[in-house]
Design a protein around this motif. Structure first.
Motif, PDB file in Angstrom:
ATOM      1  N   ASP A   8       0.813  -1.221   0.000  1.00  0.00           N
ATOM      2  CA  ASP A   8       0.000   0.000   0.000  1.00  0.00           C
ATOM      3  C   ASP A   8       0.848   1.274   0.000  1.00  0.00           C
ATOM      4  O   ASP A   8       0.505   2.256   0.658  1.00  0.00           O
ATOM      5  N   GLN A   9       1.936   1.277  -0.739  1.00  0.00           N
ATOM      6  CA  GLN A   9       2.819   2.442  -0.829  1.00  0.00           C
ATOM      7  C   GLN A   9       2.649   3.125  -2.181  1.00  0.00           C
ATOM      8  O   GLN A   9       2.330   2.475  -3.181  1.00  0.00           O
ATOM      9  N   LYS A  10       2.893   4.426  -2.202  1.00  0.00           N
ATOM     10  CA  LYS A  10       2.884   5.185  -3.452  1.00  0.00           C
ATOM     11  C   LYS A  10       4.283   5.775  -3.646  1.00  0.00           C
ATOM     12  O   LYS A  10       4.806   6.451  -2.763  1.00  0.00           O
ATOM     13  N   PHE A  11       4.868   5.492  -4.818  1.00  0.00           N
ATOM     14  CA  PHE A  11       6.188   5.991  -5.170  1.00  0.00           C
ATOM     15  C   PHE A  11       6.002   6.975  -6.323  1.00  0.00           C
ATOM     16  O   PHE A  11       5.566   6.584  -7.404  1.00  0.00           O
ATOM     17  N   THR A  12       6.291   8.256  -6.097  1.00  0.00           N
ATOM     18  CA  THR A  12       6.019   9.289  -7.089  1.00  0.00           C
ATOM     19  C   THR A  12       7.299  10.004  -7.512  1.00  0.00           C
ATOM     20  O   THR A  12       8.111  10.388  -6.661  1.00  0.00           O
ATOM     21  N   LYS A  13       7.437  10.165  -8.854  1.00  0.00           N
ATOM     22  CA  LYS A  13       8.541  10.925  -9.459  1.00  0.00           C
ATOM     23  C   LYS A  13       9.909  10.511  -8.913  1.00  0.00           C
ATOM     24  O   LYS A  13      10.759  11.348  -8.627  1.00  0.00           O
ATOM     25  N   ARG A  14      10.119   9.221  -8.822  1.00  0.00           N
ATOM     26  CA  ARG A  14      11.408   8.707  -8.363  1.00  0.00           C
ATOM     27  C   ARG A  14      12.254   8.316  -9.561  1.00  0.00           C
ATOM     28  O   ARG A  14      11.759   7.788 -10.550  1.00  0.00           O
ATOM     29  N   ASP A  15      13.558   8.564  -9.446  1.00  0.00           N
ATOM     30  CA  ASP A  15      14.503   8.218 -10.503  1.00  0.00           C
ATOM     31  C   ASP A  15      15.281   6.974 -10.068  1.00  0.00           C
ATOM     32  O   ASP A  15      16.165   7.055  -9.217  1.00  0.00           O
ATOM     33  N   TYR A  16      14.916   5.839 -10.669  1.00  0.00           N
ATOM     34  CA  TYR A  16      15.579   4.580 -10.327  1.00  0.00           C
ATOM     35  C   TYR A  16      16.659   4.218 -11.342  1.00  0.00           C
ATOM     36  O   TYR A  16      17.092   3.081 -11.404  1.00  0.00           O
ATOM     37  N   THR A  17      17.111   5.200 -12.116  1.00  0.00           N
ATOM     38  CA  THR A  17      18.206   4.934 -13.045  1.00  0.00           C
ATOM     39  C   THR A  17      19.562   5.091 -12.349  1.00  0.00           C
ATOM     40  O   THR A  17      20.545   4.506 -12.765  1.00  0.00           O
ATOM     41  N   LYS A  18      19.611   5.892 -11.321  1.00  0.00           N
ATOM     42  CA  LYS A  18      20.852   6.113 -10.584  1.00  0.00           C
ATOM     43  C   LYS A  18      20.959   5.158  -9.390  1.00  0.00           C
ATOM     44  O   LYS A  18      22.012   4.616  -9.101  1.00  0.00           O
ATOM     45  N   GLN A  19      19.846   4.978  -8.694  1.00  0.00           N
ATOM     46  CA  GLN A  19      19.808   4.042  -7.576  1.00  0.00           C
ATOM     47  C   GLN A  19      18.632   3.101  -7.816  1.00  0.00           C
ATOM     48  O   GLN A  19      17.494   3.531  -7.965  1.00  0.00           O
ATOM     49  N   LYS A  20      18.920   1.796  -7.863  1.00  0.00           N
ATOM     50  CA  LYS A  20      17.911   0.805  -8.196  1.00  0.00           C
ATOM     51  C   LYS A  20      16.796   0.749  -7.155  1.00  0.00           C
ATOM     52  O   LYS A  20      17.015   1.029  -5.983  1.00  0.00           O
ATOM     53  N   LEU A  21      15.617   0.363  -7.642  1.00  0.00           N
ATOM     54  CA  LEU A  21      14.517   0.066  -6.739  1.00  0.00           C
ATOM     55  C   LEU A  21      14.962  -1.098  -5.854  1.00  0.00           C
ATOM     56  O   LEU A  21      15.455  -2.107  -6.355  1.00  0.00           O
TER      57      LEU A  21
END
Length: 190
Positions: A8-21
């Motif tokens: 039940d989390q919302k991840f918004t406007k995150r950049d996972y190209t530099k640091q992986k999910l």
């Protein structure tokens, strides 16, 4: 179960190209306007998750589980879907750019692709029985040995499906779309 679990989390406007999910299990999570392009989503577990407006261009999804996952308005150019975990696979796509993607040899009966772009996408040897493709664009998409029985192409455009090398029993086409079944004959319809 992996050590990391998000629900039940919302991840918004995150950049996972530099640091992986972070690797783990994601249940009922929303990813909105996130950047995964050329990144790694491999060996993850997504259950009842939604990706909205995300860029997953050329993202590695090897061994990732997608169970009841929706992709909406996502850019997914070049994604190799056949590398993901096929067990419990359940996907839905709406308004996505899936150009140069590959669904080679996948078992996707009754899948729904709504308003998607499939330019140069590979569907070779896939099972798309009873699939629905409303308002989809298949320019230069590859169908070879594809099972399309009872699939619905009535509002799809730019497809080129050779009936002699694909399975199209009871597949639905609009009258205007019939030219997509005759392209190999290089005939002119006026």
């Amino acid at each position: 179960m992996s050590a990391n679990f998000w629900t039940d989390q919302k991840f918004t406007k995150r950049d996972y190209t530099k640091q992986k999910l972070p690797k783990g299990d994601y249940e009922n999570c929303r990813f909105v306007d996130c950047l995964f392009s050329k990144g790694y989503l491999d060996n993850q577990n997504f259950v009842e998750c939604t990706f909205e407006g995300c860029d997953l261009t050329n993202t590695n999804i090897a061994n990732t589980t997608f169970n009841d996952v929706i992709f909406k308005d996502c850019k997914m150019v070049g994604v190799q879907f056949e590398t993901c975990n096929q067990l419990l696979l359940s996907l839905r796509f709406s308004g996505c750019n899936l150009s140069v993607a590959s669904f080679h040899g996948m078992d996707l009966p009754r899948i729904i692709f709504d308003g998607c772009k499939f330019h140069q996408t590979d569907f070779t040897d896939s099972n798309l029985i009873q699939a629905k493709f409303p308002e989809c664009d298949f320019e230069n998409a590859l169908f070879d040995g594809t099972h399309l029985e009872q699939a619905d192409f009535t509002s799809a455009v730019n497809f080129n499906i050779d009936p002699s090398i694909n399975h199209i029993n009871k597949t639905r086409f609009s009258e205007g779309g019939l030219i997509g079944l005759l392209k190999k004959y290089d005939i002119v319809v006026t």
